[in-house]
Design an enzyme around this catalytic site. Structure first.
Site, PDB file in Angstrom:
ATOM      1  N   SER A 154       0.811  -1.222   0.000  1.00  0.00           N
ATOM      2  CA  SER A 154       0.000   0.000   0.000  1.00  0.00           C
ATOM      3  C   SER A 154       0.841   1.267   0.000  1.00  0.00           C
ATOM      4  CB  SER A 154      -0.944   0.003   1.215  1.00  0.00           C
ATOM      5  OG  SER A 154      -0.216  -0.094   2.426  1.00  0.00           O
ATOM      6  N   ASP A 388      -3.299   6.485  11.755  1.00  0.00           N
ATOM      7  CA  ASP A 388      -2.580   5.877  10.636  1.00  0.00           C
ATOM      8  C   ASP A 388      -1.237   6.583  10.509  1.00  0.00           C
ATOM      9  OD1 ASP A 388      -1.521   5.021   8.250  1.00  0.00           O
ATOM     10  OD2 ASP A 388      -3.363   5.246   7.093  1.00  0.00           O
ATOM     11  N   HIS A 391       0.824   5.350   6.211  1.00  0.00           N
ATOM     12  CA  HIS A 391       0.609   5.952   4.900  1.00  0.00           C
ATOM     13  C   HIS A 391       0.839   7.456   4.974  1.00  0.00           C
ATOM     14  CE1 HIS A 391      -1.704   2.153   5.070  1.00  0.00           C
ATOM     15  NE2 HIS A 391      -1.101   1.972   3.895  1.00  0.00           N
TER      16      HIS A 391
END
Length: 423
Positions: A154, A388, A391
């Site tokens: 990702s 998060d 990312h």
């Protein structure tokens, strides 16, 4: 006699006048030549020192003793991965998130309500040279008729979204096609340039085989078999790979139950040994299947997380302590370097780890959506735990990764007009 003397005198005067005229003409030509050389030199200096590379013919110099090491340094040339972050509020981000409707909820921090956008205004500057800013139209020109594939987890999807948005914002939307419906394959196409930028989901690079059986489901990581999507990688002009993060996921989030190698199944194996087997499988494919006269291969280094203290939660400034090192198994990083160093195919190492370590401020934190729900509305009491910190917001840090990819193309003469590689 008198007539002859008069003619002779006139002839001498004419000859003298011609001689003086020639001297004046020569002096004039020398002056103009000097002036023209001066102008040309001035133009050359202007082009060489420019931050913008609007034409594929404009390049940084490449020394005759070209030699690249694993830190991204070219012998005798500047290391674009060694530098510092400079706050540049007068510089706008290369695009607005609103310009790219296909950006995922995971990275659309502004759309998800993040206040303050200082994280968008930091610029990576090399210590010893100027890095060209990514010019979307120039990059499209360089990619005319070409395929770019970005393969991995990702974080490479994060890089694909950044690059797709950078190029999408450089041309009219009607002249593009973007398909993001699939979770495992995404593509941006620029119609007028006949080029594509594709993402393939393959977090291990090798094949993860899931066998659904009512009696006993099993997930087998086949260390000697490349991902099934590899048949679609072949022939791409630029290949950008990454792996690493999924290998160290612990406990319940571990993705496999068994390893397979040479027809044998293993319940237990040291992660470093399994990872090195997988990297050798990938390296063998690159060495045997990639046409180096046509394709160029990049491997992006580990994108650091900021889950340990200081976490990314509520941070608005980069980490300024240059001694700070994000936590990630050094053994995994060394295996990547060792594998690439032993390959027959030249693989350029995009060493973005150090420059990304300092950017704890640029993660989505609580301003991300998972399964359509904003973290900030569902885990208010445990925001730090649910943030998060892996990312990156877009616009943001992955734009710099792509700027350095673009700079590598410029530095290594990877363009249609100048390279025998025809990239």
């Amino acid at each position: 006699m008198e007539v002859y003397s008069t003619i002779n005198e006139r002839w001498r005067l004419c000859t003298l006048a011609c001689f003086i005229g020639c001297i004046i003409l020569i002096c004039s030509l020398n002056y103009n030549t000097s002036k023209n050389v001066s102008v040309l030199q001035s133009m050359a200096i202007s082009v060489t020192s420019s931050h913008e590379f609007s034409s594929p013919n404009v390049q940084l110099s490449q020394p005759s003793n070209y030699n690249e090491n694993m830190n991204g340094t070219i012998k005798g040339e500047c290391n674009i991965f060694d530098g510092k972050w400079v706050y540049s509020p007068q510089s706008s981000p290369p695009y607005s998130g609103l310009q790219c409707p296909f950006l995922s909820d995971q990275v659309s921090c502004k759309r998800n309500g993040r206040p303050g956008f200082e994280y968008e205004n930091w610029s990576w500057e090399a210590k010893e040279c100027d890095i060209p800013r990514l010019n979307g139209r120039d990059m499209l020109e360089r990619l005319r008729g070409k395929r770019v594939i970005i393969v991995g987890d990702s974080l490479n999807r994060n890089q694909w979204e950044s690059l797709a948005c950078l190029l999408y914002s450089a041309v009219p939307p009607s002249r593009t096609r973007v398909n993001v419906k699939s979770a495992v394959y995404k593509v941006f196409r620029a119609k007028d340039y006949k080029c594509s930028v594709e993402f393939y989901w393959s977090p291990f690079l090798v094949q993860l085989e899931v066998n659904y059986n009512k009696a006993n489901d099993s997930r087998i990581l086949r260390l000697d078999t490349l991902s099934t999507s590899s048949r679609k990688w072949k022939g791409a002009d630029i290949m950008v790979f990454n792996t690493g993060h999924w290998w160290v996921h612990p406990g319940k989030i571990k993705a496999w139950d068994l390893f397979q190698h040479n027809g044998k199944l293993f319940e237990e194996m040291e992660i470093e040994l399994a990872f090195e087997m997988a990297m050798k499988t990938w390296a063998h494919w690159v060495d045997t299947e990639v046409d180096t006269s046509k394709s160029r291969v990049f491997f992006r280094s580990i994108s650091p997380e900021h889950k340990e203290k200081p976490t990314c939660y509520n941070r608005t400034q980069p980490i300024m302590d240059e001694s700070y090192v994000a936590i990630f198994p050094e053994s995994i990083i060394e295996i990547v370097k060792r594998t690439i160093g032993g390959m027959r195919t030249p693989v350029r190492y995009l060493n973005i780890t150090k420059l990304s370590q300092y950017r704890a401020d640029a993660h989505p934190s609580i301003y991300a959506r998972k399964r359509g729900k904003l973290l900030i509305t569902n885990q208010k009491k445990q925001q730090e735990y649910y943030s998060d910190c892996s990312h990156w917001c877009l616009p943001g840090v992955p734009d710099t990764w792509n700027r350095l990819l673009y700079a590598s193309m410029v530095l290594h003469n990877l363009s249609n007009s100048t390279s025998h590689i025809d990239l």
